[in-house]
Design a protein around this motif. Structure first.
Motif, PDB file in Angstrom:
ATOM      1  N   ALA A 213      43.726 111.439   1.139  1.00 27.38           N
ATOM      2  CA  ALA A 213      42.825 110.193   1.807  1.00 27.38           C
ATOM      3  C   ALA A 213      42.983 109.163   0.843  1.00 27.38           C
ATOM      4  N   ASP A 214      42.628 109.461  -0.458  1.00 30.27           N
ATOM      5  CA  ASP A 214      42.358 108.328  -1.444  1.00 30.27           C
ATOM      6  C   ASP A 214      43.624 107.590  -1.600  1.00 30.27           C
ATOM      7  N   GLN A 215      44.899 108.295  -1.684  1.00 28.48           N
ATOM      8  CA  GLN A 215      46.092 107.708  -1.897  1.00 28.48           C
ATOM      9  C   GLN A 215      46.258 106.540  -0.691  1.00 28.48           C
ATOM     10  N   LEU A 216      46.013 107.203   0.496  1.00 29.78           N
ATOM     11  CA  LEU A 216      46.140 106.323   1.670  1.00 29.78           C
ATOM     12  C   LEU A 216      45.474 105.176   1.774  1.00 29.78           C
ATOM     13  N   VAL A 217      44.233 105.497   1.305  1.00 34.59           N
ATOM     14  CA  VAL A 217      43.274 104.190   1.213  1.00 34.59           C
ATOM     15  C   VAL A 217      44.002 103.209   0.207  1.00 34.59           C
ATOM     16  N   ALA A 218      44.577 103.683  -1.020  1.00 38.91           N
ATOM     17  CA  ALA A 218      45.107 102.818  -1.977  1.00 38.91           C
ATOM     18  C   ALA A 218      46.416 101.984  -1.497  1.00 38.91           C
ATOM     19  N   ALA A 219      47.102 102.745  -0.831  1.00 42.98           N
ATOM     20  CA  ALA A 219      48.399 102.179  -0.182  1.00 42.98           C
ATOM     21  C   ALA A 219      47.846 101.208   0.743  1.00 42.98           C
ATOM     22  N   ARG A 220      47.012 101.367   1.743  1.00 37.86           N
ATOM     23  CA  ARG A 220      46.924 100.511   2.865  1.00 37.86           C
ATOM     24  C   ARG A 220      45.986  99.187   2.125  1.00 37.86           C
ATOM     25  N   THR A 221      45.110  99.598   1.310  1.00 37.34           N
ATOM     26  CA  THR A 221      44.534  98.470   0.710  1.00 37.34           C
ATOM     27  C   THR A 221      45.567  97.502  -0.176  1.00 37.34           C
ATOM     28  N   ALA A 222      46.619  98.093  -1.082  1.00 41.92           N
ATOM     29  CA  ALA A 222      47.515  97.281  -1.498  1.00 41.92           C
ATOM     30  C   ALA A 222      48.500  96.587  -0.554  1.00 41.92           C
ATOM     31  N   ARG A 223      48.916  97.023   0.635  1.00 45.55           N
ATOM     32  CA  ARG A 223      49.817  96.420   1.506  1.00 45.55           C
ATOM     33  C   ARG A 223      48.977  95.202   1.999  1.00 45.55           C
ATOM     34  N   SER A 224      47.552  95.716   2.502  1.00 43.92           N
ATOM     35  CA  SER A 224      46.743  94.249   2.900  1.00 43.92           C
ATOM     36  C   SER A 224      46.668  93.450   2.101  1.00 43.92           C
ATOM     37  N   ARG A 225      46.268  93.584   0.827  1.00 47.66           N
ATOM     38  CA  ARG A 225      46.429  92.523  -0.542  1.00 47.66           C
ATOM     39  C   ARG A 225      47.533  91.889  -0.128  1.00 47.66           C
ATOM     40  N   TYR A 226      48.842  92.182  -0.173  1.00 45.45           N
ATOM     41  CA  TYR A 226      49.876  91.623  -0.418  1.00 45.45           C
ATOM     42  C   TYR A 226      50.223  90.815   1.105  1.00 45.45           C
ATOM     43  N   ARG A 227      49.948  91.524   2.151  1.00 47.58           N
ATOM     44  CA  ARG A 227      49.837  90.768   3.378  1.00 47.58           C
ATOM     45  C   ARG A 227      48.823  89.367   3.370  1.00 47.58           C
ATOM     46  N   SER A 228      47.911  89.375   2.527  1.00 47.10           N
ATOM     47  CA  SER A 228      47.043  88.259   2.513  1.00 47.10           C
ATOM     48  C   SER A 228      47.599  87.096   1.573  1.00 47.10           C
ATOM     49  N   GLY A 229      48.746  87.494   0.863  1.00 44.51           N
ATOM     50  CA  GLY A 229      49.353  86.511   0.026  1.00 44.51           C
ATOM     51  C   GLY A 229      49.112  86.692  -1.471  1.00 44.51           C
ATOM     52  N   SER A 230      48.726  87.855  -1.761  1.00 41.79           N
ATOM     53  CA  SER A 230      48.559  88.309  -3.508  1.00 41.79           C
ATOM     54  C   SER A 230      49.590  88.933  -3.791  1.00 41.79           C
ATOM     55  N   ALA A 231      50.146  88.936  -5.124  1.00 42.58           N
ATOM     56  CA  ALA A 231      50.925  89.731  -5.276  1.00 42.58           C
ATOM     57  C   ALA A 231      50.919  90.214  -7.011  1.00 42.58           C
ATOM     58  N   GLU A 232      51.597  91.220  -7.410  1.00 43.51           N
ATOM     59  CA  GLU A 232      51.513  91.939  -8.502  1.00 43.51           C
ATOM     60  C   GLU A 232      52.644  92.766  -8.800  1.00 43.51           C
ATOM     61  N   PRO A 233      53.203  93.206  -9.756  1.00 43.05           N
ATOM     62  CA  PRO A 233      54.179  94.084  -9.981  1.00 43.05           C
ATOM     63  C   PRO A 233      53.510  95.397  -9.633  1.00 43.05           C
ATOM     64  N   THR A 234      54.257  96.401  -8.982  1.00 46.31           N
ATOM     65  CA  THR A 234      53.465  97.708  -8.269  1.00 46.31           C
ATOM     66  C   THR A 234      53.715  98.893  -9.082  1.00 46.31           C
TER      67      THR A 234
END
Lengths: 266, 266
Positions: free
Chosen positions: B7-28
Motif C-alpha cells: 500500500a505504501d508503494q502504491l501511494v508513493a507511485a500515485r503521489t509521484a504521478r499526480s505531482r508530475y501531472r500537476s507540472g512538477s518534474a524531477e529525475p525519478t
C-alpha cells in the motif's frame, strides 16, 4: 549470451532441414539435440502488427525468436534456410479453418507474397536441460509427439486477435517437479517455468488422455502432469480470430535452427 | 511471476504521478522505490509495426513492458494513469529533431491522435536489487541523473528504423562487479546483465566525464565503469531515422508504474 553450436550439431540441423525440404517429415522432439526449435505462424502484412502485439502481450505462450519480414524467406537463425520448405509439415488456414496440411508451403507464399513469418520459441528447448538433469521426457522415450491441450486461460487480445492459451504436458516424477520448474524457469525466452502443475480439470482439460494436438500421454504412478505454455497458442488464435489466411507448422513438426538452446538460458 | 505492491508503494507511485501531472518534474531514480519505471516512445500508427519490430530485434536496450494502442492513454501497469501527462518531462521530436521539452504532452496527442505508445523497461528496476545487495548507486547518492552515452554498437534495423545502442553507466567497486552482473542478469525483461564492463573506449565513448544524456559521473578509485543497455536507445533511433513525429520522456524522467520490480525477476 552468445553460445556457439558444435560442428556436429550444425550438420544434424542442416541434414534435418534438407530432409524436410525434400518432402519427408517427423516429429522433431529430440532431432538435432541441443539446438533450438521454433513454431511458425505467418500472416498477411496487414495482420503483422496485431500478431506481434499479441506475442508481446502473451510472452509465455508466444516468445518471438525472430520475425521474417514480407518478401524474405531465410531465417537469420538458420543461414541458408527457406522458411517455405524447411519444415516437415505445414498447415494452411483460410478464414480460421484448417484447409490443408502440406509438406511444402511455397504455393502459400506464391499466393500471398506479403506473408510475415514469426518464429516462436518451443518447449523442446528446455527439454535438453530436463534430460541433462535426468528427468525423463516420456513422449521422446516412447516415440510419440508431445501432448498439447487447449485451456480455459484466455490470452490478452490484440486488435482482431484473441484466443485461449495452449499448453504442452509432460508427466514428471513428483520428486523432480521442483527441478523441472527451476530448470525451465531459466529459459524465460522459451516459455519459461510451467503455467500449471497437477490439476488438469482447473485448466478446463476434461480428459488428459485425449489431447487437442499431438499424441496421447503416458502418465505413470507417482508422476504429476506439468503444463507449460505452448507455441501452438497462435494456432488457437487463428481458429478464434479467423484471419483470412495464415500458414503454421503442424504441431510437433518444428523449424530447426542453428542456435544452441543454451543461448536462451538466463 | 506475480508480485503485489505494498500500500505504501502504491501511494508513493500515485503521489509521484499526480505531482508530475500537476507540472512538477524531477529525475525519478529512487522515487517510489521498488516499483518499476518505464521509458516512453510514442509514434504515429504507421510507424508502430516497425517500432515494435525494432524492440523485438533489440530486446536488451528496448524491452517492451506495454504497448498502449492508438486512441488509448491509460497504462495497464498504472490504473488511473494518463500517459500524456503523468511523466515529468516530455520531449517532442519532428523529423528526428528535438523541438520542444514540455511538462505535458496533451497537445502532442491532440495533434496526432493515432499515437501508439511503447513503455520500455528501465535500468532503475534492477537498481533496487543492487541497493539491497549493498552496492552503491552513485548517481542517487549524489543526487544526479544517471549518465548515458551513445555507443558504436549498431542496433539491428527494422524497416525504416535504425540507430546505435545507448548505455547507462554505473561505477561499481571492482569487488562487486560480478555481483552486479548476477543481480541485473536476473531481470532479463529490464535490460538484464551489462553489455560491457570496464573499457569506455571500445564502446566509442571518448570522454566518460561528458555523457550524451543525464549528468556527469563520479567514478572513484577502485571502481569500474559498468555499462547497461538503456531505454533511451529509441531516442537515438529517432535521431538516426527521422520519423515525422514522436514523443518520448526526457532521459531520467521516467513513467512510474504500480508494478513491483520483483515482478520482472526470473
Amino acid at each position: 549470451m552468445t553460445v556457439l553450436a558444435s560442428a556436429d550439431q550444425l550438420v544434424a540441423a542442416r541434414t534435418a532441414r534438407s530432409r524436410y525440404r525434400s518432402g519427408s517429415a517427423e516429429p522433431t522432439s529430440g532431432v538435432a539435440a541441443g539446438l533450438t526449435q521454433a513454431n511458425l505462424i505467418a500472416v498477411p502484412a496487414d495482420w503483422a502488427f496485431e500478431t506481434l502485439l499479441y506475442t508481446q502481450r502473451n510472452p509465455k505462450p508466444c516468445p518471438v525468436l525472430e520475425v521474417i519480414e514480407a518478401g524474405a524467406v531465410e531465417s537469420a537463425l538458420a543461414p541458408g534456410s527457406d522458411i517455405r520448405t524447411d519444415i516437415g509439415r505445414y498447415r494452411i488456414w483460410r478464414d480460421g479453418e484448417l484447409t490443408e496440411e502440406v509438406p511444402d508451403a511455397t504455393a502459400a507464399w506464391d499466393e500471398h507474397p506479403d506473408l510475415v513469418a514469426f518464429l516462436i520459441g518451443c518447449s523442446f528447448t528446455f527439454e535438453t536441460g530436463l534430460a541433462q538433469a535426468g528427468i525423463p521426457i516420456r513422449h521422446q522415450e516412447i516415440g510419440r509427439n508431445v501432448p498439447m491441450y487447449r485451456t480455459n486461460i484466455d490470452c490478452t487480445p490484440a486488435g482482431r486477435l484473441r484466443g485461449e492459451m495452449v499448453v504442452s504436458m509432460r508427466p514428471i516424477p513428483a520428486g523432480r517437479v521442483a527441478d523441472a520448474v527451476q530448470i525451465s524457469g531459466r529459459t524465460p525466452a522459451v516459455h519459461g517455468a510451467p503455467v500449471h502443475i497437477g490439476d488438469p480439470a482447473s485448466l478446463g482439460i476434461a480428459d488428459l488422455g485425449r489431447p487437442d494436438f499431438g499424441d496421447a500421454p503416458d502418465v505413470r504412478d507417482g508422476e504429476i502432469p506439468v503444463f507449460w505454455a505452448c507455441g501452438v497458442t497462435p494456432q488457437a488464435a487463428i481458429m478464434a480470430s479467423r484471419p483470412p489466411f495464415a500458414v503454421t507448422h503442424a504441431p510437433g513438426y518444428m523449424f530447426i535452427t542453428d542456435v544452441p538452446d543454451a543461448e536462451y538460458i538466463v
